[in-house]
Design a protein around this motif. Structure first.
Motif, PDB file in Angstrom:
ATOM      1  N   TYR A  19      20.950   3.336  56.567  1.00 57.98           N
ATOM      2  CA  TYR A  19      20.415   2.061  56.092  1.00 57.98           C
ATOM      3  C   TYR A  19      18.889   2.057  56.137  1.00 57.98           C
ATOM      4  CZ  TYR A  19      19.362  -2.903  55.781  1.00 57.98           C
ATOM      5  OH  TYR A  19      18.845  -4.110  55.393  1.00 57.98           O
ATOM      6  N   ALA A  20      18.321   2.534  57.219  1.00 58.88           N
ATOM      7  CA  ALA A  20      16.865   2.546  57.352  1.00 58.88           C
ATOM      8  C   ALA A  20      16.218   3.423  56.285  1.00 58.88           C
ATOM      9  CB  ALA A  20      16.474   3.030  58.747  1.00 58.88           C
ATOM     10  N   LEU A  21      16.796   4.586  56.025  1.00 58.16           N
ATOM     11  CA  LEU A  21      16.222   5.498  55.038  1.00 58.16           C
ATOM     12  C   LEU A  21      16.301   4.924  53.629  1.00 58.16           C
ATOM     13  CD1 LEU A  21      17.646   8.864  56.415  1.00 58.16           C
ATOM     14  CD2 LEU A  21      15.239   8.173  56.392  1.00 58.16           C
ATOM     15  N   ILE A  22      17.409   4.278  53.298  1.00 56.04           N
ATOM     16  CA  ILE A  22      17.564   3.727  51.957  1.00 56.04           C
ATOM     17  C   ILE A  22      16.698   2.488  51.764  1.00 56.04           C
ATOM     18  CG2 ILE A  22      19.218   2.628  50.377  1.00 56.04           C
ATOM     19  CD1 ILE A  22      21.344   4.528  51.411  1.00 56.04           C
ATOM     20  N   ALA A  33      20.888  13.381  53.454  1.00 55.50           N
ATOM     21  CA  ALA A  33      20.063  13.878  52.351  1.00 55.50           C
ATOM     22  C   ALA A  33      20.015  12.881  51.201  1.00 55.50           C
ATOM     23  CB  ALA A  33      20.585  15.222  51.860  1.00 55.50           C
ATOM     24  N   VAL A  34      21.157  12.337  50.820  1.00 50.94           N
ATOM     25  CA  VAL A  34      21.180  11.366  49.721  1.00 50.94           C
ATOM     26  C   VAL A  34      20.369  10.129  50.089  1.00 50.94           C
ATOM     27  CG1 VAL A  34      22.696   9.827  48.396  1.00 50.94           C
ATOM     28  CG2 VAL A  34      23.353  12.205  48.770  1.00 50.94           C
ATOM     29  N   ALA A  35      20.360   9.760  51.379  1.00 50.79           N
ATOM     30  CA  ALA A  35      19.571   8.611  51.823  1.00 50.79           C
ATOM     31  C   ALA A  35      18.087   8.931  51.891  1.00 50.79           C
ATOM     32  CB  ALA A  35      20.064   8.142  53.192  1.00 50.79           C
ATOM     33  N   ALA A  36      17.737  10.120  52.374  1.00 47.76           N
ATOM     34  CA  ALA A  36      16.334  10.431  52.670  1.00 47.76           C
ATOM     35  C   ALA A  36      15.577  11.041  51.497  1.00 47.76           C
ATOM     36  CB  ALA A  36      16.270  11.391  53.862  1.00 47.76           C
ATOM     37  N   LEU A  37      16.266  11.771  50.628  1.00 52.73           N
ATOM     38  CA  LEU A  37      15.558  12.517  49.590  1.00 52.73           C
ATOM     39  C   LEU A  37      14.782  11.621  48.627  1.00 52.73           C
ATOM     40  CD1 LEU A  37      14.994  15.369  48.617  1.00 52.73           C
ATOM     41  CD2 LEU A  37      17.051  15.234  47.197  1.00 52.73           C
ATOM     42  N   GLY A  95       9.349  10.048  46.867  1.00 52.49           N
ATOM     43  CA  GLY A  95       8.550   8.953  46.343  1.00 52.49           C
ATOM     44  C   GLY A  95       9.217   8.146  45.257  1.00 52.49           C
ATOM     45  N   MET A  96      10.535   7.967  45.345  1.00 54.07           N
ATOM     46  CA  MET A  96      11.269   7.182  44.350  1.00 54.07           C
ATOM     47  C   MET A  96      11.344   5.729  44.789  1.00 54.07           C
ATOM     48  SD  MET A  96      14.468   9.648  43.295  1.00 54.07           S
ATOM     49  CE  MET A  96      14.203  11.237  42.505  1.00 54.07           C
ATOM     50  N   ASP A  97      10.919   4.807  43.911  1.00 51.87           N
ATOM     51  CA  ASP A  97      11.061   3.387  44.238  1.00 51.87           C
ATOM     52  C   ASP A  97      12.425   2.896  43.741  1.00 51.87           C
ATOM     53  OD1 ASP A  97      10.916   2.266  41.488  1.00 51.87           O
ATOM     54  OD2 ASP A  97       8.854   2.998  41.543  1.00 51.87           O
ATOM     55  N   PRO A  98      12.839   1.680  44.094  1.00 51.32           N
ATOM     56  CA  PRO A  98      14.200   1.220  43.765  1.00 51.32           C
ATOM     57  C   PRO A  98      14.535   1.211  42.278  1.00 51.32           C
ATOM     58  CG  PRO A  98      13.241  -0.176  45.461  1.00 51.32           C
ATOM     59  CD  PRO A  98      12.155   0.736  44.996  1.00 51.32           C
ATOM     60  N   ALA A 136       8.713   8.675  35.269  1.00 53.60           N
ATOM     61  CA  ALA A 136       8.530   8.586  36.724  1.00 53.60           C
ATOM     62  C   ALA A 136       9.683   9.263  37.454  1.00 53.60           C
ATOM     63  CB  ALA A 136       8.426   7.117  37.151  1.00 53.60           C
ATOM     64  N   PHE A 137      10.905   9.081  36.955  1.00 57.13           N
ATOM     65  CA  PHE A 137      12.048   9.722  37.602  1.00 57.13           C
ATOM     66  C   PHE A 137      11.942  11.235  37.496  1.00 57.13           C
ATOM     67  CE2 PHE A 137      16.273  11.438  38.038  1.00 57.13           C
ATOM     68  CZ  PHE A 137      16.802  10.709  39.078  1.00 57.13           C
ATOM     69  N   SER A 138      11.519  11.742  36.343  1.00 59.53           N
ATOM     70  CA  SER A 138      11.416  13.198  36.156  1.00 59.53           C
ATOM     71  C   SER A 138      10.410  13.806  37.124  1.00 59.53           C
ATOM     72  CB  SER A 138      11.009  13.501  34.711  1.00 59.53           C
ATOM     73  OG  SER A 138      11.019  14.893  34.472  1.00 59.53           O
ATOM     74  N   ALA A 139       9.271  13.146  37.316  1.00 62.03           N
ATOM     75  CA  ALA A 139       8.270  13.663  38.256  1.00 62.03           C
ATOM     76  C   ALA A 139       8.812  13.660  39.685  1.00 62.03           C
ATOM     77  CB  ALA A 139       6.998  12.818  38.171  1.00 62.03           C
ATOM     78  N   ALA A 140       9.518  12.576  40.054  1.00 61.57           N
ATOM     79  CA  ALA A 140      10.103  12.510  41.398  1.00 61.57           C
ATOM     80  C   ALA A 140      11.224  13.535  41.563  1.00 61.57           C
ATOM     81  CB  ALA A 140      10.623  11.099  41.665  1.00 61.57           C
ATOM     82  N   PHE A 141      11.981  13.775  40.495  1.00 64.29           N
ATOM     83  CA  PHE A 141      13.048  14.772  40.544  1.00 64.29           C
ATOM     84  C   PHE A 141      12.473  16.159  40.844  1.00 64.29           C
ATOM     85  CE2 PHE A 141      15.541  18.055  38.353  1.00 64.29           C
ATOM     86  CZ  PHE A 141      16.792  17.871  38.924  1.00 64.29           C
ATOM     87  N   ASP A 142      11.373  16.507  40.204  1.00 61.14           N
ATOM     88  CA  ASP A 142      10.752  17.809  40.459  1.00 61.14           C
ATOM     89  C   ASP A 142      10.336  17.931  41.929  1.00 61.14           C
ATOM     90  OD1 ASP A 142      11.103  18.417  37.822  1.00 61.14           O
ATOM     91  OD2 ASP A 142       9.006  18.119  37.244  1.00 61.14           O
ATOM     92  N   ARG A 143       9.766  16.852  42.485  1.00 62.06           N
ATOM     93  CA  ARG A 143       9.395  16.888  43.901  1.00 62.06           C
ATOM     94  C   ARG A 143      10.632  17.038  44.788  1.00 62.06           C
ATOM     95  NH1 ARG A 143       5.870  12.747  41.990  1.00 62.06           N
ATOM     96  NH2 ARG A 143       7.242  11.089  42.784  1.00 62.06           N
ATOM     97  N   ALA A 144      11.720  16.362  44.412  1.00 66.03           N
ATOM     98  CA  ALA A 144      12.951  16.449  45.190  1.00 66.03           C
ATOM     99  C   ALA A 144      13.524  17.859  45.165  1.00 66.03           C
ATOM    100  CB  ALA A 144      13.972  15.443  44.665  1.00 66.03           C
ATOM    101  N   MET A 145      13.455  18.530  44.004  1.00 63.24           N
ATOM    102  CA  MET A 145      13.979  19.891  43.918  1.00 63.24           C
ATOM    103  C   MET A 145      13.167  20.846  44.795  1.00 63.24           C
ATOM    104  SD  MET A 145      16.718  19.759  42.174  1.00 63.24           S
ATOM    105  CE  MET A 145      16.895  18.171  43.010  1.00 63.24           C
ATOM    106  N   LEU A 146      11.859  20.611  44.884  1.00 65.75           N
ATOM    107  CA  LEU A 146      11.038  21.431  45.781  1.00 65.75           C
ATOM    108  C   LEU A 146      11.466  21.226  47.238  1.00 65.75           C
ATOM    109  CD1 LEU A 146       7.505  20.927  44.196  1.00 65.75           C
ATOM    110  CD2 LEU A 146       8.911  22.992  44.097  1.00 65.75           C
ATOM    111  N   LEU A 147      11.758  19.984  47.605  1.00 61.91           N
ATOM    112  CA  LEU A 147      12.206  19.708  48.971  1.00 61.91           C
ATOM    113  C   LEU A 147      13.569  20.339  49.241  1.00 61.91           C
ATOM    114  CD1 LEU A 147      11.144  15.953  49.167  1.00 61.91           C
ATOM    115  CD2 LEU A 147      10.097  17.868  50.399  1.00 61.91           C
TER     116      LEU A 147
END
Length: 495
Positions: A225-228, A418-422, A427-430, A438-449
């Motif tokens: 809950y806190a992460l989401i 992972a689904v909560a924290a990634l 840097g994805m907002d709600p 914006a989603f594509s840029a955040a997706f690339d960062r998520a794949m790096l993580l």
């Protein structure tokens, strides 16, 4: 006539009507739970639009199911051993079906999330029971063949699941992703009552670690809950308090499990260095897998503009490769030892995830998506079967079922976090999934993580996993046909 282990019932032969009925029951039950672990992600963009749900709600739609499943799966196996494997399995199927009905008619995201949590409870009752039924009732001479058939058919279900989910979403609608479970459950229950004999573990007792299960599930729920909530609320009391409560509940869980005479999670098993090392690797790699499969389907639909059917079908190469090659990978690992495949597999998977950063607007499947998924699938082929075999071989044969359950639960808990924290870490907002660039840029960062998590898992394997050849007596090689995308396959040990 010989008797099924742990019971006075006649042992069932694979070629008989009863044997086919037992196998059909196990496949239908595990198939329902497996499909709902994979196909729901395909429907998320449609669910979000239909119910006007933000990214946090979509995370909870996935995580509510994983939360109760991961928190209660060990308890579900113990209930089956004590009160009857068929009885608990049937209760789980009925529970799962009723929760699926509630999912299918949910008027808003809150009801859907609650129904998904109830689905996870049903999944925790039926998932460990599906393979335990086969172990308990089949004649020893037929048991390996039955496990192999169950595992292979489960792999097929895993492979076609995203395709079926996409077809349902684009056709009759996302609600049918859940409603399709109802006729499957009816058939499963009728066949189980007709063909599956009841079995129990005569050594099992009536004391269950309900407190431990509750503390573990609540700790995961509070942290999740806190992460989401963090992307929307920041470091507010609504985030900090649940996070602190989750940590305290986790400490209480460890305290209780150390002192209970019959804990759900016997912490002493982690004194086995090989077992602890492989579970640490499991946490990192399955966290990465869960994050990838959650976000990749959104990327293909939100950014690339594909239909749900196309996005679901795009993921087929990973499960098909595992279905075709995992058994061979398991045999190779028997000769080389686990250290090399548990190191090389995550590294290959990391390369596959890095290749996914090439997927953007106007992506072409053969050029941009298939190479990434092929490399990812090969990495999973190298990794999953040896990981499962090593977990089981690291402990005494009598504790193989417990070891498998812990490893499965660890993978699911890692996926939950992972689904909560990634999205937070990337840097994805709600509302980011409504903004393709914006989603594509955040997706690339998520794949790096996620790639970083896989490299960490590889380094852990190289530095901590010993390389003696695993004992084959502790596991069933036939289970290597199972496509462990959401979690490693369960093995109840010698029932």
């Amino acid at each position: 006539m010989s008797s099924a282990p742990g019971s006075g019932t006649p042992a069932v032969r694979l070629g008989t009507a009863a044997g086919r009925g037992v196998l059909l029951t196990a496949v239908l039950g595990s198939g329902m739970a497996m499909l709902d672990s994979t196909v729901v992600t395909v429907a998320l963009p449609h669910i979000g639009r239909d119910l006007d749900a933000g990214l946090g709600a979509l995370q909870w739609i996935v995580n509510a199911y994983m939360l109760t499943l991961a928190g209660l799966i060990l308890l579900g196996g113990a209930l089956g051993d004590r009160y009857g494997r068929r009885k608990v399995f049937v209760v789980g199927v009925v529970w799962f079906a009723l929760a699926s009905l509630l999912c299918g008619v949910a008027p808003d995201a809150r009801v859907l999330i609650a129904a998904r949590a109830l689905q996870g409870v049903g999944g925790a009752l039926l998932t460990p029971g599906s393979l335990a039924l086969i172990q308990a009732v089949f004649h020893p001479d037929d048991r390996a063949g039955a496990v192999g058939a169950w595992s292979g058919l489960g792999g097929v279900a895993s492979a076609v699941g995203p395709f079926v989910g996409g077809w349902l979403v684009d056709g009759p609608g996302w609600r049918w992703v859940f409603l399709i479970n109802l006729p499957l459950a009816v058939v499963c229950v009728l066949v189980a009552l007709r063909h599956v004999p009841e079995t129990r573990d005569p050594a099992a007792h009536g004391r269950f670690d309900v407190l431990g299960a509750a503390l573990g599930a609540l700790a995961l729920a509070a942290v999740t809950y806190a992460l989401i909530a963090a992307p929307d609320q920041g470091a507010s009391p609504g985030v900090v308090v649940p996070a602190v409560v989750g940590v305290l509940l986790g400490v209480a869980f460890v305290y209780v499990e150390r002192r209970r005479p019959d804990p759900m999670l016997p912490l002493g098993i982690f004194a086995v260095r090989q077992f602890s090392a492989v579970n640490a690797v499991t946490v990192f790699v399955y966290a990465a897998f869960s994050g990838f499969f959650f976000l990749s389907v959104l990327q293909l639909q939100v950014v690339a503009g594909w239909s749900a059917l196309a996005a679901g079908t795009a993921l087929l190469p990973t499960t098909v490769l595992m279905l075709l090659l995992s058994a061979r990978s398991g045999r190779i690992a028997q000769r080389t030892g686990p250290r090399l495949p548990l190191t090389l597999g995550p590294l290959l998977c990391a390369v596959g995830l890095l290749l996914m950063t090439r997927v953007g607007a106007g992506a072409v499947y053969w050029r941009d998506v298939l190479p990434a998924l092929a490399v990812l699938g090969l990495g999973m082929v190298v990794l999953v079967a040896p990981l499962t075999a090593t977990v089981l071989a690291s402990v005494d044969v009598s504790r193989a079922g417990l070891a498998s359950g812990i490893n499965n639960a660890a993978a699911r808990a890692a996926g939950l976090i992972a689904v909560a924290a990634l999205p937070l870490a990337a840097g994805m907002d709600p509302d980011v999934y409504r903004d393709p660039p914006a989603f594509s840029a955040a997706f690339d960062r998520a794949m790096l993580l996620c790639a970083g998590a896989l490299v960490t898992g590889a380094l852990l394997a190289w530095t901590t996993v010993r390389s003696p050849v695993p004992r084959t007596a502790a596991c069933h090689p036939e289970c290597t046909y199972h496509c462990g995308v959401s979690a490693p396959p369960l093995d109840p040990g010698d029932a």
